[in-house]
Motif scaffolding. Structure first.
Motif, PDB file in Angstrom:
ATOM      1  N   LEU A   1       0.854  -1.182   0.000  1.00  0.00           N
ATOM      2  CA  LEU A   1       0.000   0.000   0.000  1.00  0.00           C
ATOM      3  C   LEU A   1       0.892   1.233   0.000  1.00  0.00           C
ATOM      4  CD1 LEU A   1      -3.125  -0.029   0.101  1.00  0.00           C
ATOM      5  CD2 LEU A   1      -2.957   0.647   2.508  1.00  0.00           C
ATOM      6  N   PRO A   2       0.693   2.163  -0.940  1.00  0.00           N
ATOM      7  CA  PRO A   2       1.552   3.353  -1.000  1.00  0.00           C
ATOM      8  C   PRO A   2       1.321   4.257   0.213  1.00  0.00           C
ATOM      9  CG  PRO A   2      -0.265   3.565  -2.545  1.00  0.00           C
ATOM     10  CD  PRO A   2      -0.329   2.162  -2.019  1.00  0.00           C
ATOM     11  N   PRO A   3       2.278   5.159   0.477  1.00  0.00           N
ATOM     12  CA  PRO A   3       2.191   6.003   1.678  1.00  0.00           C
ATOM     13  C   PRO A   3       0.880   6.774   1.797  1.00  0.00           C
ATOM     14  CG  PRO A   3       4.352   6.216   0.670  1.00  0.00           C
ATOM     15  CD  PRO A   3       3.533   5.398  -0.268  1.00  0.00           C
ATOM     16  N   GLU A   4       0.386   7.330   0.695  1.00  0.00           N
ATOM     17  CA  GLU A   4      -0.801   8.177   0.763  1.00  0.00           C
ATOM     18  C   GLU A   4      -2.066   7.410   1.136  1.00  0.00           C
ATOM     19  OE1 GLU A   4      -0.129   7.078  -3.610  1.00  0.00           O
ATOM     20  OE2 GLU A   4       1.087   7.689  -1.875  1.00  0.00           O
ATOM     21  N   ARG A   5      -2.019   6.088   1.100  1.00  0.00           N
ATOM     22  CA  ARG A   5      -3.196   5.290   1.447  1.00  0.00           C
ATOM     23  C   ARG A   5      -3.071   4.615   2.813  1.00  0.00           C
ATOM     24  NH1 ARG A   5      -4.423   1.188  -3.144  1.00  0.00           N
ATOM     25  NH2 ARG A   5      -6.164   0.760  -1.703  1.00  0.00           N
ATOM     26  N   ARG A   6      -2.038   4.951   3.570  1.00  0.00           N
ATOM     27  CA  ARG A   6      -1.815   4.288   4.857  1.00  0.00           C
ATOM     28  C   ARG A   6      -2.366   5.053   6.056  1.00  0.00           C
ATOM     29  NH1 ARG A   6       3.864   0.871   4.754  1.00  0.00           N
ATOM     30  NH2 ARG A   6       3.587   0.027   2.654  1.00  0.00           N
ATOM     31  N   GLY A   7      -2.740   6.292   5.855  1.00  0.00           N
ATOM     32  CA  GLY A   7      -3.270   7.061   6.970  1.00  0.00           C
ATOM     33  C   GLY A   7      -2.241   7.383   8.032  1.00  0.00           C
ATOM     34  N   VAL A   8      -1.002   7.672   7.595  1.00  0.00           N
ATOM     35  CA  VAL A   8       0.058   8.009   8.540  1.00  0.00           C
ATOM     36  C   VAL A   8       0.526   9.444   8.294  1.00  0.00           C
ATOM     37  CG1 VAL A   8       0.833   5.613   8.679  1.00  0.00           C
ATOM     38  CG2 VAL A   8       1.930   7.160   7.056  1.00  0.00           C
ATOM     39  N   GLY A   9       0.995  10.087   9.357  1.00  0.00           N
ATOM     40  CA  GLY A   9       1.601  11.406   9.252  1.00  0.00           C
ATOM     41  C   GLY A   9       3.093  11.292   9.487  1.00  0.00           C
ATOM     42  N   LEU A  10       3.859  12.172   8.849  1.00  0.00           N
ATOM     43  CA  LEU A  10       5.314  12.119   8.928  1.00  0.00           C
ATOM     44  C   LEU A  10       5.889  13.459   9.373  1.00  0.00           C
ATOM     45  CD1 LEU A  10       6.148  10.214   5.615  1.00  0.00           C
ATOM     46  CD2 LEU A  10       6.684   9.412   7.909  1.00  0.00           C
ATOM     47  N   VAL A  11       6.813  13.417  10.333  1.00  0.00           N
ATOM     48  CA  VAL A  11       7.584  14.595  10.714  1.00  0.00           C
ATOM     49  C   VAL A  11       9.046  14.225  10.547  1.00  0.00           C
ATOM     50  CG1 VAL A  11       8.180  16.249  12.522  1.00  0.00           C
ATOM     51  CG2 VAL A  11       5.840  15.380  12.353  1.00  0.00           C
ATOM     52  N   PHE A  12       9.731  14.878   9.612  1.00  0.00           N
ATOM     53  CA  PHE A  12      11.099  14.524   9.288  1.00  0.00           C
ATOM     54  C   PHE A  12      12.082  15.277  10.171  1.00  0.00           C
ATOM     55  CE2 PHE A  12       8.701  13.789   5.369  1.00  0.00           C
ATOM     56  CZ  PHE A  12       9.074  12.480   5.078  1.00  0.00           C
ATOM     57  N   GLN A  13      13.326  14.771  10.193  1.00  0.00           N
ATOM     58  CA  GLN A  13      14.383  15.384  10.996  1.00  0.00           C
ATOM     59  C   GLN A  13      14.661  16.825  10.568  1.00  0.00           C
ATOM     60  OE1 GLN A  13      17.866  12.955  11.121  1.00  0.00           O
ATOM     61  NE2 GLN A  13      19.044  14.386  12.344  1.00  0.00           N
ATOM     62  N   ASP A  14      14.575  17.090   9.264  1.00  0.00           N
ATOM     63  CA  ASP A  14      14.845  18.444   8.778  1.00  0.00           C
ATOM     64  C   ASP A  14      13.564  19.251   8.554  1.00  0.00           C
ATOM     65  OD1 ASP A  14      13.808  17.178   6.592  1.00  0.00           O
ATOM     66  OD2 ASP A  14      15.488  17.577   5.251  1.00  0.00           O
ATOM     67  N   TYR A  15      12.433  18.705   9.036  1.00  0.00           N
ATOM     68  CA  TYR A  15      11.108  19.343   8.988  1.00  0.00           C
ATOM     69  C   TYR A  15      10.505  19.358   7.590  1.00  0.00           C
ATOM     70  CZ  TYR A  15      13.210  21.130  13.285  1.00  0.00           C
ATOM     71  OH  TYR A  15      13.887  21.256  14.463  1.00  0.00           O
ATOM     72  N   ALA A  16      11.323  19.447   6.520  1.00  0.00           N
ATOM     73  CA  ALA A  16      10.855  19.364   5.126  1.00  0.00           C
ATOM     74  C   ALA A  16       9.730  20.354   4.838  1.00  0.00           C
ATOM     75  CB  ALA A  16      10.403  17.933   4.807  1.00  0.00           C
ATOM     76  N   LEU A  17       9.845  21.567   5.344  1.00  0.00           N
ATOM     77  CA  LEU A  17       8.864  22.600   5.044  1.00  0.00           C
ATOM     78  C   LEU A  17       9.177  23.229   3.683  1.00  0.00           C
ATOM     79  CD1 LEU A  17       8.714  24.325   8.544  1.00  0.00           C
ATOM     80  CD2 LEU A  17       7.079  22.677   7.590  1.00  0.00           C
ATOM     81  N   PHE A  18       8.140  23.665   2.989  1.00  0.00           N
ATOM     82  CA  PHE A  18       8.315  24.302   1.688  1.00  0.00           C
ATOM     83  C   PHE A  18       8.645  25.783   1.887  1.00  0.00           C
ATOM     84  CE2 PHE A  18       5.245  20.830   0.929  1.00  0.00           C
ATOM     85  CZ  PHE A  18       6.011  20.054   0.058  1.00  0.00           C
ATOM     86  N   PRO A  19       9.838  26.217   1.491  1.00  0.00           N
ATOM     87  CA  PRO A  19      10.242  27.605   1.784  1.00  0.00           C
ATOM     88  C   PRO A  19       9.428  28.648   1.039  1.00  0.00           C
ATOM     89  CG  PRO A  19      11.845  26.536   0.346  1.00  0.00           C
ATOM     90  CD  PRO A  19      10.894  25.468   0.798  1.00  0.00           C
ATOM     91  N   HIS A  20       8.820  28.282  -0.098  1.00  0.00           N
ATOM     92  CA  HIS A  20       8.077  29.262  -0.898  1.00  0.00           C
ATOM     93  C   HIS A  20       6.621  29.379  -0.465  1.00  0.00           C
ATOM     94  CE1 HIS A  20       7.260  25.391  -2.719  1.00  0.00           C
ATOM     95  NE2 HIS A  20       6.207  25.908  -3.334  1.00  0.00           N
TER      96      HIS A  20
END
Length: 373
Positions: free
Chosen positions: A99-118
């Motif tokens: 099952l791909p990530p978008e269908r698993r119902g999980v949330g992710l918080v990465f070590q570098d936060y992975a925020l979109f700067p724009h």
């Protein structure tokens, strides 16, 4: 690396009351005999690990032990080579199933936060709410920002925030869709010590309010004990021990597990009839220790120092250093290759060169089979 400091189990002070986080439907997560290798090098070795709905579980271990690999497997970023991964009893990865990530119902918080700067902070949080109408997504995003006390920076950009604020934005983005499972990969490692304590407490409060299942990767044993309901200790891709923080600290399965949680005074001993003969005298042997050669480990706070005329084994002070709440004292004892390291609040007037008598607190003595390292 800096000097290790013994960590003790303690109560966590929750953050001030904030707007309530709507409860997610907590989901269980199960690893069954999961294996994963990169280029033929094993990263995860036959891990069996159940994560209970609604609990906070910490994956703990040194770099390269398989913590992040397990997280990536749970998220669907990696496929297991063998074994199965289940969410609420449904197989999401296994033989013939993925099952791909978008269908698993999980949330992710990465070590570098992975925020979109724009994108603004509000737009970053809205990113995971693509299935909602824009007005509904904005309302949910603003609620998520208020839960982490950052509603006032909704229109700012990530680069305008501190590291702690960016971490809370990443948490708000992950929590906004109300996932049943939240996965956090060393989310506090980039913060300084004072800020880390506060952000960690804030994060724990939000997780408790949300009632979501959370899996947190960390290499810091104190952090794991502050956050976790249970800790999964990993070593070279294998699950070494699983249990509540107090159990792993007080009853480690082997010497390697004990070393991970605390600096230790280690020595050889010989067990016979319920006692262990050591350079510090006869010590009690825990139940189940077989007679024969053993490894003895004593935590620094388990060493007692007394006047040279008192009971115990003779020793001499090699060094004394002030650490604030505690003093660190190094003591030479005949029969030991290395000085004993002692942490005490009662060093009195001890100075380098003073003669002392050395005793132990039986509750801080650990005994393992000689091959237990």
């Amino acid at each position: 690396m800096g000097e290790r400091v013994c960590v003790l189990v303690e109560d966590i002070q929750e953050a001030p009351v904030r707007s309530r986080t709507p409860a997610a439907i907590a989901k269980g997560l199960t690893f069954e005999a999961v294996e994963l290798a990169y280029g033929g090098v094993p990263a995860v070795r036959g891990v069996n690990l159940p994560v209970k709905p609604g609990e906070v579980l910490c994956l703990l271990g040194q770099s390269g032990c398989g913590k992040t690999s397990l997280l990536r497997l749970a998220a669907g970023i990696e496929r297991p080579d063998r074994g199965r991964i289940l969410i609420d009893g449904q197989v999401v990865a296994g033989e013939g199933v993925f099952l791909p990530p978008e269908r698993r119902g999980v949330g992710l918080v990465f070590q570098d936060y992975a925020l979109f700067p724009h994108l603004t902070n509000l737009e970053n949080v809205m990113f995971g709410l693509g299935g909602l109408k824009r007005a509904d997504a904005e309302r949910e995003a603003r609620l998520a920002l208020s839960r982490v006390d950052l509603a006032e920076v909704a229109d700012a950009y990530p680069h305008e925030l501190s590291g702690g604020q960016q971490q809370r934005i990443a948490l708000a983005r992950a929590m906004a869709p109300r996932p049943g499972i939240l996965l956090l990969d060393e989310p506090f490692s980039g913060l300084d010590a004072r800020l880390r304590d506060q952000v960690r407490a804030d994060t724990l409060a939000v997780l408790r309010e949300a009632q979501a299942t959370a899996v947190v990767v960390t290499h810091d044993p104190e952090e794991a004990m502050r956050l976790a309901d249970r800790i999964a200790l990993l070593r070279r891709g294998e699950l070494v021990q699983l249990g509540p923080p107090a159990e792993l600290y007080r009853r480690p399965v082997d010497l390697g597990a004990a070393r991970f949680f605390c600096e230790l005074n280690e020595m050889e001993g010989f067990a016979l009839a319920g006692t262990v003969e050591t350079p510090l005298g006869l010590l009690p042997a825990p139940a189940g220790v077989a007679d024969g050669a053993v490894s003895v480990a004593i935590r620094p706070q388990g060493i007692r120092l007394g006047p040279s005329t008192g009971p115990g084994v003779a020793g001499r002070v090699l060094e004394r250093r002030f650490l604030g709440e505690l003093d660190l004292v190094e003591v030479i004892v005949d029969g030991l290759e290395r000085p004993l390291v002692v942490r005490t609040r009662d060093a009195g007037t001890l100075r380098k060169g003073d003669e002392v008598r050395v005793g132990t607190d039986p509750g801080e003595v650990l005994v393992f089979a000689a091959s237990g390292a």
